[in-house]
Design an enzyme around this catalytic site. Sequence first.
Site, PDB file in Angstrom:
ATOM      1  N   ALA A  65      32.513  34.073  35.401  1.00  0.00           N
ATOM      2  CA  ALA A  65      31.806  35.102  36.181  1.00  0.00           C
ATOM      3  C   ALA A  65      30.810  34.621  37.152  1.00  0.00           C
ATOM      4  O   ALA A  65      30.616  33.354  37.135  1.00  0.00           O
ATOM      5  CB  ALA A  65      31.173  35.953  35.181  1.00  0.00           C
ATOM      6  N   GLY A 109      35.690  34.405  32.520  1.00  0.00           N
ATOM      7  CA  GLY A 109      36.403  35.532  32.932  1.00  0.00           C
ATOM      8  C   GLY A 109      37.690  35.079  33.730  1.00  0.00           C
ATOM      9  O   GLY A 109      38.685  35.758  33.755  1.00  0.00           O
ATOM     10  N   GLU A 112      40.229  34.861  31.098  1.00  0.00           N
ATOM     11  CA  GLU A 112      40.624  36.292  30.687  1.00  0.00           C
ATOM     12  C   GLU A 112      41.534  36.784  31.647  1.00  0.00           C
ATOM     13  O   GLU A 112      42.284  37.633  31.390  1.00  0.00           O
ATOM     14  CB  GLU A 112      39.062  37.088  30.529  1.00  0.00           C
ATOM     15  CG  GLU A 112      38.372  36.555  29.421  1.00  0.00           C
ATOM     16  CD  GLU A 112      36.958  37.540  29.296  1.00  0.00           C
ATOM     17  OE1 GLU A 112      36.506  37.810  28.106  1.00  0.00           O
ATOM     18  OE2 GLU A 112      36.362  37.279  30.336  1.00  0.00           O
ATOM     19  N   GLU A 132      31.348  31.164  27.320  1.00  0.00           N
ATOM     20  CA  GLU A 132      30.239  32.237  27.297  1.00  0.00           C
ATOM     21  C   GLU A 132      29.171  31.892  26.537  1.00  0.00           C
ATOM     22  O   GLU A 132      27.897  32.323  26.597  1.00  0.00           O
ATOM     23  CB  GLU A 132      30.785  33.605  27.136  1.00  0.00           C
ATOM     24  CG  GLU A 132      31.628  34.151  28.289  1.00  0.00           C
ATOM     25  CD  GLU A 132      33.062  33.921  28.369  1.00  0.00           C
ATOM     26  OE1 GLU A 132      33.563  34.558  28.958  1.00  0.00           O
ATOM     27  OE2 GLU A 132      33.159  32.949  27.191  1.00  0.00           O
TER      28      GLU A 132
END
Length: 258
Positions: A65, A109, A112, A132
Site C-alpha cells: 500500500a 496489497g 492481495e 503488514e
Amino acid sequence: PKNEWIKSWSDNGVGWVQLNHENKLNPLSAGFILAIKEAAEKFDNDLSIGCIVLIGSDKAFAAGADLKEMVKHNFASVSETKYIENGWLDIPKIQTPIIAGVKGYALGGGCELAMMCDFIIASDDAKFGQPEINIGAIPGAGGTQRLSRSIGKSKAMYAVLTGDMISAEEAERSGLVAKVFSSENFSTSLKEIALKIANQSKPLAKLAKQAVNVSYETTLEEGIRSERALFYSTFALDDHVEGMEAFSEKRKPTWKNK
C-alpha cells in the site's frame, strides 16, 4: 483515478494492464487501485479480449500500500472513505480470465491484488508476502482469507504472523503460484499462456472460470450443483457443437464465441 500510472494495450485478443507508477515499487494508493480496476474493466467489456494480464515493473508487481496515504487515516476515516471497498472489491468480479504476471515484489496489497486474479505466473525472482504486521497493521484486502485458501492455514498463519517473504519456488510448491519461469523466459512464457487462453471460446472460458470460482467460495454440494448447471448451459452454445464436431473431424475448432 490515477490513470497516468497505467499503461494498457491489447495484442491478439490479450488485454495488458501494466502498473506503471513513477515509483517502480508501484505503491497502491486508492486512486491507483481505481485506475487498475477501470483499465481491467474496460478490457472485460471489450468483446475482442479473451484474457487480461496484470503486470508491474521489473522491480515489483506492487510492493504494498501507499503508506504516505495510509498514515493519514484513522479508524473513522478508513470506514467513512470505504478505504478497502472502493475498486478492490470490483477486481474479483471481472468475468474474463485474468492472470497476474509477477516479477520482483508482490507484498501486502500487491500480494492481495495478485491473489484476486485467476492465477499467478511468477518470475523466479518473485517474492510474495503479507508483511503488514511489521508496520502496525494486518492484511485488509483479502490477504488472510485468500492466502489461507491458497496455501492452507498453517503456511498462511506463518506468513501473516511473521511477515516473512515467500520465494517464487515456495509459492509454486505451496500452490500460491501456477507456474514459475526464469527471468529470461518469463515474458515469452506469460504471453504464450495468455494467448492460449485468449484463443479458447470466450463464453466457455467465462463459464469455466465461474465454475472454478464457485468451488473456492462455497460448499462441495453447492459447487457440484452449480457446476452441473454451468455444464448443461454449455450445450446451448454454438461453440459446444463446433468443439464436438471439430474433435470428431480431427481438426482445430473455429470458435464463434457464441
